[in-house]
Design a protein around this motif. Structure first.
Motif, PDB file in Angstrom:
ATOM      1  N   LYS A   1      -6.732   9.856 -13.341  1.00 51.85           N
ATOM      2  CA  LYS A   1      -5.839   9.667 -12.194  1.00 51.85           C
ATOM      3  C   LYS A   1      -6.254   8.418 -11.405  1.00 51.85           C
ATOM      4  O   LYS A   1      -5.403   7.629 -10.979  1.00 51.85           O
ATOM      5  CB  LYS A   1      -5.871  10.914 -11.286  1.00 51.85           C
ATOM      6  CG  LYS A   1      -4.906  10.840 -10.130  1.00 51.85           C
ATOM      7  CD  LYS A   1      -3.467  10.783 -10.597  1.00 51.85           C
ATOM      8  CE  LYS A   1      -2.520  10.788  -9.424  1.00 51.85           C
ATOM      9  NZ  LYS A   1      -1.148  10.463  -9.830  1.00 51.85           N
ATOM     10  N   HIS A   2      -7.562   8.237 -11.225  1.00 50.35           N
ATOM     11  CA  HIS A   2      -8.057   7.035 -10.543  1.00 50.35           C
ATOM     12  C   HIS A   2      -7.636   5.780 -11.307  1.00 50.35           C
ATOM     13  O   HIS A   2      -7.171   4.804 -10.713  1.00 50.35           O
ATOM     14  CB  HIS A   2      -9.582   7.086 -10.406  1.00 50.35           C
ATOM     15  CG  HIS A   2     -10.164   5.798  -9.937  1.00 50.35           C
ATOM     16  ND1 HIS A   2     -10.110   5.393  -8.624  1.00 50.35           N
ATOM     17  CD2 HIS A   2     -10.796   4.807 -10.615  1.00 50.35           C
ATOM     18  CE1 HIS A   2     -10.685   4.208  -8.509  1.00 50.35           C
ATOM     19  NE2 HIS A   2     -11.110   3.833  -9.705  1.00 50.35           N
ATOM     20  N   ALA A   3      -7.799   5.807 -12.633  1.00 46.94           N
ATOM     21  CA  ALA A   3      -7.441   4.653 -13.454  1.00 46.94           C
ATOM     22  C   ALA A   3      -5.944   4.366 -13.374  1.00 46.94           C
ATOM     23  O   ALA A   3      -5.535   3.200 -13.264  1.00 46.94           O
ATOM     24  CB  ALA A   3      -7.871   4.891 -14.901  1.00 46.94           C
ATOM     25  N   GLN A   4      -5.124   5.403 -13.425  1.00 46.43           N
ATOM     26  CA  GLN A   4      -3.678   5.222 -13.303  1.00 46.43           C
ATOM     27  C   GLN A   4      -3.331   4.560 -11.973  1.00 46.43           C
ATOM     28  O   GLN A   4      -2.560   3.602 -11.934  1.00 46.43           O
ATOM     29  CB  GLN A   4      -2.950   6.569 -13.373  1.00 46.43           C
ATOM     30  CG  GLN A   4      -2.801   7.140 -14.734  1.00 46.43           C
ATOM     31  CD  GLN A   4      -2.120   8.498 -14.675  1.00 46.43           C
ATOM     32  OE1 GLN A   4      -2.490   9.365 -13.885  1.00 46.43           O
ATOM     33  NE2 GLN A   4      -1.142   8.692 -15.534  1.00 46.43           N
ATOM     34  N   THR A   5      -3.883   5.094 -10.899  1.00 44.27           N
ATOM     35  CA  THR A   5      -3.593   4.569  -9.560  1.00 44.27           C
ATOM     36  C   THR A   5      -4.022   3.116  -9.441  1.00 44.27           C
ATOM     37  O   THR A   5      -3.275   2.278  -8.932  1.00 44.27           O
ATOM     38  CB  THR A   5      -4.285   5.435  -8.491  1.00 44.27           C
ATOM     39  OG1 THR A   5      -3.822   6.783  -8.620  1.00 44.27           O
ATOM     40  CG2 THR A   5      -3.998   4.934  -7.096  1.00 44.27           C
ATOM     41  N   ALA A   6      -5.226   2.813  -9.922  1.00 40.41           N
ATOM     42  CA  ALA A   6      -5.737   1.445  -9.835  1.00 40.41           C
ATOM     43  C   ALA A   6      -4.878   0.484 -10.648  1.00 40.41           C
ATOM     44  O   ALA A   6      -4.508  -0.595 -10.158  1.00 40.41           O
ATOM     45  CB  ALA A   6      -7.184   1.401 -10.302  1.00 40.41           C
ATOM     46  N   LEU A   7      -4.543   0.862 -11.868  1.00 43.88           N
ATOM     47  CA  LEU A   7      -3.750  -0.022 -12.720  1.00 43.88           C
ATOM     48  C   LEU A   7      -2.339  -0.211 -12.176  1.00 43.88           C
ATOM     49  O   LEU A   7      -1.812  -1.333 -12.187  1.00 43.88           O
ATOM     50  CB  LEU A   7      -3.715   0.507 -14.150  1.00 43.88           C
ATOM     51  CG  LEU A   7      -3.143  -0.429 -15.215  1.00 43.88           C
ATOM     52  CD1 LEU A   7      -3.772  -1.812 -15.160  1.00 43.88           C
ATOM     53  CD2 LEU A   7      -3.317   0.176 -16.589  1.00 43.88           C
ATOM     54  N   LEU A   8      -1.734   0.844 -11.676  1.00 46.11           N
ATOM     55  CA  LEU A   8      -0.400   0.708 -11.081  1.00 46.11           C
ATOM     56  C   LEU A   8      -0.430  -0.177  -9.834  1.00 46.11           C
ATOM     57  O   LEU A   8       0.493  -0.963  -9.605  1.00 46.11           O
ATOM     58  CB  LEU A   8       0.180   2.083 -10.755  1.00 46.11           C
ATOM     59  CG  LEU A   8       0.609   2.911 -11.965  1.00 46.11           C
ATOM     60  CD1 LEU A   8       0.913   4.344 -11.544  1.00 46.11           C
ATOM     61  CD2 LEU A   8       1.807   2.281 -12.664  1.00 46.11           C
ATOM     62  N   LYS A   9      -1.496  -0.063  -9.053  1.00 48.77           N
ATOM     63  CA  LYS A   9      -1.634  -0.902  -7.855  1.00 48.77           C
ATOM     64  C   LYS A   9      -1.775  -2.371  -8.247  1.00 48.77           C
ATOM     65  O   LYS A   9      -1.144  -3.245  -7.652  1.00 48.77           O
ATOM     66  CB  LYS A   9      -2.839  -0.446  -7.040  1.00 48.77           C
ATOM     67  CG  LYS A   9      -2.999  -1.157  -5.728  1.00 48.77           C
ATOM     68  CD  LYS A   9      -4.155  -0.572  -4.937  1.00 48.77           C
ATOM     69  CE  LYS A   9      -4.290  -1.272  -3.589  1.00 48.77           C
ATOM     70  NZ  LYS A   9      -5.397  -0.718  -2.806  1.00 48.77           N
ATOM     71  N   ILE A  10      -2.588  -2.643  -9.249  1.00 51.31           N
ATOM     72  CA  ILE A  10      -2.741  -4.025  -9.718  1.00 51.31           C
ATOM     73  C   ILE A  10      -1.431  -4.535 -10.296  1.00 51.31           C
ATOM     74  O   ILE A  10      -0.992  -5.651  -9.991  1.00 51.31           O
ATOM     75  CB  ILE A  10      -3.888  -4.129 -10.740  1.00 51.31           C
ATOM     76  CG1 ILE A  10      -5.233  -3.907 -10.045  1.00 51.31           C
ATOM     77  CG2 ILE A  10      -3.866  -5.480 -11.456  1.00 51.31           C
ATOM     78  CD1 ILE A  10      -6.411  -3.748 -10.991  1.00 51.31           C
ATOM     79  N   LEU A  11      -0.778  -3.726 -11.115  1.00 43.32           N
ATOM     80  CA  LEU A  11       0.498  -4.111 -11.708  1.00 43.32           C
ATOM     81  C   LEU A  11       1.524  -4.424 -10.633  1.00 43.32           C
ATOM     82  O   LEU A  11       2.261  -5.405 -10.723  1.00 43.32           O
ATOM     83  CB  LEU A  11       1.004  -2.997 -12.636  1.00 43.32           C
ATOM     84  CG  LEU A  11       2.313  -3.242 -13.373  1.00 43.32           C
ATOM     85  CD1 LEU A  11       2.200  -4.448 -14.293  1.00 43.32           C
ATOM     86  CD2 LEU A  11       2.709  -2.006 -14.161  1.00 43.32           C
TER      87      LEU A  11
END
Length: 84
Positions: free
Chosen positions: A63-73
């Motif tokens: 979930k952390h990885a999803q949130t971080a990657l979506l934020k960067i994207l």
């Protein structure tokens, strides 16, 4: 036992390695996101990221990885090149 490492030195080395790995991961995510945005695939990739899952043991980290990657994207924008 003069060659024995101190705990502080071991922790400092681990911290340095973790920081470098995080920086590399973040840079890769930024480069990936720039490619995705420039090829006009942002929505498709964001939808894919949102649909992924992991094992129960990795759920919080995933979930952390999803949130971080979506934020960067979401933060990447294509800057149009100026014609001379």
């Amino acid at each position: 036992m003069a060659n024995q490492l101190k705990l502080e030195d071991i922790l400092a080395a681990m911290n340095d390695t973790a920081r470098k790995n995080y920086a590399l991961t973040e840079l890769l995510a930024q480069a990936f996101s720039a490619f995705v945005v420039s090829t006009d695939n942002k929505k498709a990739v964001a939808d894919f990221i949102k649909s992924t899952s992991s094992s129960e043991q990795m759920a919080d980290a995933h979930k952390h990885a999803q949130t971080a990657l979506l934020k960067i994207l979401d933060s990447v924008e294509v800057i149009p090149t100026q014609k001379h």
